[in-house]
Design a protein around this motif. Structure first.
Motif: not given
Length: 73
Positions: A37-49
């Motif tokens: 889901m490319p629209q959730k990339t920022d969310y996924a990146n923030s959660m992983s960090e």
């Protein structure tokens, strides 16, 4: 006091390994989520960090306790 510190370090070791394994699984989940889901990339990146930051702090605490325990030997 040494027995208590040894027991605490033993328990903390397994808790740390458990949290590292769970964090690894969650990071893989967020990697797949960002890829699917490319629209959730920022969310996924923030959660992983966030997960990596928390696991880093936990690992530092474990390393400090192990260092303190082993220098007393």
């Amino acid at each position: 006091m040494k027995k208590i510190a040894d027991r605490f370090a033993f328990i903390l070791k397994y808790i740390t390994f458990l949290l590292l394994c769970l964090g690894f699984i969650w990071c893989i989940y967020f990697l797949i989520l960002g890829a699917v889901m490319p629209q959730k990339t920022d969310y996924a990146n923030s959660m992983s960090e966030l997960i990596v930051c928390v696991l880093t702090v936990i690992s530092i605490i474990f390393a400090f306790i192990e260092f303190s325990r082993r220098t007393n030997d």
